[in-house]
Scaffold this motif. Structure first.
Motif, PDB file in Angstrom:
ATOM      1  N   THR A 123      -6.440  12.320 -23.651  1.00 54.15           N
ATOM      2  CA  THR A 123      -7.870  12.378 -23.967  1.00 54.15           C
ATOM      3  C   THR A 123      -8.373  11.038 -24.491  1.00 54.15           C
ATOM      4  O   THR A 123      -9.417  10.538 -24.061  1.00 54.15           O
ATOM      5  CB  THR A 123      -8.144  13.476 -25.014  1.00 54.15           C
ATOM      6  OG1 THR A 123      -7.726  14.740 -24.503  1.00 54.15           O
ATOM      7  CG2 THR A 123      -9.627  13.541 -25.356  1.00 54.15           C
ATOM      8  N   CYS A 140      -5.712  13.707 -33.674  1.00 53.51           N
ATOM      9  CA  CYS A 140      -6.677  14.541 -32.949  1.00 53.51           C
ATOM     10  C   CYS A 140      -8.078  14.401 -33.535  1.00 53.51           C
ATOM     11  O   CYS A 140      -9.072  14.278 -32.802  1.00 53.51           O
ATOM     12  CB  CYS A 140      -6.244  16.007 -32.990  1.00 53.51           C
ATOM     13  SG  CYS A 140      -4.813  16.392 -31.970  1.00 53.51           S
ATOM     14  N   PRO A 162      -3.515  14.731 -26.634  1.00 53.53           N
ATOM     15  CA  PRO A 162      -4.291  13.794 -27.470  1.00 53.53           C
ATOM     16  C   PRO A 162      -4.290  12.374 -26.905  1.00 53.53           C
ATOM     17  O   PRO A 162      -5.317  11.702 -26.893  1.00 53.53           O
ATOM     18  CB  PRO A 162      -3.571  13.855 -28.824  1.00 53.53           C
ATOM     19  CG  PRO A 162      -2.856  15.150 -28.831  1.00 53.53           C
ATOM     20  CD  PRO A 162      -2.453  15.383 -27.414  1.00 53.53           C
ATOM     21  N   THR A 189      -0.833  10.027 -32.870  1.00 48.83           N
ATOM     22  CA  THR A 189      -0.205  11.163 -32.187  1.00 48.83           C
ATOM     23  C   THR A 189       1.183  10.828 -31.639  1.00 48.83           C
ATOM     24  O   THR A 189       1.921  11.730 -31.232  1.00 48.83           O
ATOM     25  CB  THR A 189      -1.078  11.649 -31.012  1.00 48.83           C
ATOM     26  OG1 THR A 189      -1.208  10.603 -30.039  1.00 48.83           O
ATOM     27  CG2 THR A 189      -2.450  12.084 -31.499  1.00 48.83           C
ATOM     28  N   THR A 226     -13.458  18.715 -28.798  1.00 48.84           N
ATOM     29  CA  THR A 226     -12.722  19.489 -29.796  1.00 48.84           C
ATOM     30  C   THR A 226     -11.633  20.353 -29.159  1.00 48.84           C
ATOM     31  O   THR A 226     -10.803  20.919 -29.860  1.00 48.84           O
ATOM     32  CB  THR A 226     -13.668  20.391 -30.611  1.00 48.84           C
ATOM     33  OG1 THR A 226     -14.325  21.309 -29.721  1.00 48.84           O
ATOM     34  CG2 THR A 226     -14.728  19.555 -31.323  1.00 48.84           C
ATOM     35  N   THR A 268      -3.417  21.118 -28.749  1.00 44.99           N
ATOM     36  CA  THR A 268      -2.355  20.491 -29.537  1.00 44.99           C
ATOM     37  C   THR A 268      -1.742  21.459 -30.536  1.00 44.99           C
ATOM     38  O   THR A 268      -0.519  21.635 -30.589  1.00 44.99           O
ATOM     39  CB  THR A 268      -2.896  19.260 -30.281  1.00 44.99           C
ATOM     40  OG1 THR A 268      -3.467  18.346 -29.329  1.00 44.99           O
ATOM     41  CG2 THR A 268      -1.785  18.562 -31.039  1.00 44.99           C
ATOM     42  N   ILE A 321      -9.011  19.453 -27.715  1.00 40.96           N
ATOM     43  CA  ILE A 321      -7.647  18.954 -27.926  1.00 40.96           C
ATOM     44  C   ILE A 321      -7.021  19.572 -29.179  1.00 40.96           C
ATOM     45  O   ILE A 321      -5.795  19.636 -29.281  1.00 40.96           O
ATOM     46  CB  ILE A 321      -7.588  17.415 -28.016  1.00 40.96           C
ATOM     47  CG1 ILE A 321      -8.393  16.889 -29.205  1.00 40.96           C
ATOM     48  CG2 ILE A 321      -8.029  16.784 -26.729  1.00 40.96           C
ATOM     49  CD1 ILE A 321      -8.152  15.416 -29.477  1.00 40.96           C
ATOM     50  N   ILE A 322      -7.838  20.008 -30.124  1.00 37.25           N
ATOM     51  CA  ILE A 322      -7.304  20.708 -31.295  1.00 37.25           C
ATOM     52  C   ILE A 322      -6.653  22.016 -30.848  1.00 37.25           C
ATOM     53  O   ILE A 322      -5.554  22.376 -31.293  1.00 37.25           O
ATOM     54  CB  ILE A 322      -8.420  20.991 -32.317  1.00 37.25           C
ATOM     55  CG1 ILE A 322      -8.963  19.686 -32.907  1.00 37.25           C
ATOM     56  CG2 ILE A 322      -7.897  21.891 -33.427  1.00 37.25           C
ATOM     57  CD1 ILE A 322      -7.986  18.956 -33.793  1.00 37.25           C
ATOM     58  N   SER A 334       1.681  18.864 -26.911  1.00 35.23           N
ATOM     59  CA  SER A 334       1.123  18.335 -28.156  1.00 35.23           C
ATOM     60  C   SER A 334       1.117  16.810 -28.190  1.00 35.23           C
ATOM     61  O   SER A 334       0.312  16.211 -28.909  1.00 35.23           O
ATOM     62  CB  SER A 334       1.906  18.875 -29.362  1.00 35.23           C
ATOM     63  OG  SER A 334       3.270  18.500 -29.294  1.00 35.23           O
TER      64      SER A 334
END
Length: 285
Positions: A92, A270, A89, A133, A241, A247, A243-244, A85
């Motif tokens: 990325t 994110c 983020p 993050t 998207t 995470t 990473i949602i 987690s």
């Protein structure tokens, strides 16, 4: 149908951190297994599309794949030190920033005042997203946690360099995307084996992580298909998207603990990373 195809890379890439964590193994076993899985997939793609491969494509693919293995291995290392987690983020966001700066400074991709204004705004949004993050409620850190964070940051730095050179090499060469997949996957496998030369990779965990390679390769091929159907801007934006998934999935399914405040900041981070990615994709449209 086109939008569903464009969401496949987000689903595939966003699941890699979760799947590899569940499959187990150290970062070396995970990377070698992942590279081997990607190579198997690439062989299938080659026989289906039968693209023309020349010496330039082979050299570019091998070099790009080697850089990828560095980036992926260090990303797995970071996950072990600071968690999925926190890693994904940041990773990325940093990759988006590095690739954007490379596009501007090396490839002159921003050609108008509109590009510059939107690009600067996107980078600022990305920086805020990455910063959010990293918010933590832990005031007193033990020596152990400090060392973990330091090691995680170092791994993220190496990962960003590897991933950056992986994409820059492809962009600079201008080779056909479908043709480079096979030699690139060979470079990925060779690089991961070289970086793991002194490690124990003959393991059930290496075999298990073939699955992550198939996930990565599936996302990669559908990204190419999506770009051809609906363009770079939309396909690129939707891919971010993922990473949602990674995470939130790491918190809900892997049991990575966060306070309510940390969770809110990670979620906001994110979203900001995705928004920054959407802006960068819009510039490239």
């Amino acid at each position: 149908m086109e939008l569903l195809i464009a969401l496949i890379p987000a689903l595939a890439w966003g699941s890699i951190g979760l799947v590899s964590n569940k499959l187990g193994g150290n970062s070396y076993q995970q990377t070698v297994g992942m590279a081997a899985g990607a190579a198997f997939f690439a062989i299938g793609v080659y026989f289906v599309y039968q693209p023309t491969i020349d010496l330039k494509i082979i050299l570019v693919g091998l070099l790009s794949g080697t850089f990828w293995s560095l980036g992926q291995m260090q990303q797995f290392q970071s996950m072990r030190f600071i968690g999925v987690s926190n890693t994904l983020p940041i990773s990325t966001g940093l990759q988006l920033i590095v690739n954007t700066l490379a596009g501007v400074l090396l490839f002159r991709e921003w050609t108008s005042s509109r590009d510059i204004i939107l690009g600067v705004i996107a980078i600022i949004i990305l920086i805020f997203g990455v910063t959010f993050t990293t918010v933590t409620d832990t005031k007193e850190k033990t020596d152990s946690s400090k060392e973990q964070n330091k090691a995680g940051a170092k791994a993220l730095l190496y990962s960003t360099i590897g991933y950056g050179l992986y994409t820059i090499t492809i962009n600079a060469s201008g080779v056909d995307a479908l043709a480079v997949i096979l030699p690139q996957s060979v470079g990925m496998l060779i690089g991961s084996l070289l970086f793991s030369a002194k490690q124990e990779i003959k393991s059930k965990y290496t075999l298990r992580n073939l699955v992550t390679g198939l996930l990565w390769a599936t996302g990669n091929i559908f990204m190419l298909i999506s770009m051809a159907k609906i363009g770079l801007a939309i396909s690129f934006s939707l891919s971010q998207t993922g990473i949602i998934i990674s995470t939130l999935g790491s918190i809900w399914f892997l049991g990575e603990t966060k306070t309510k405040r940390e969770f809110r900041y990670i979620l906001m981070g994110c979203i900001l990373v995705i928004v920054g990615g959407v802006l960068l994709g819009y510039i490239k449209a």
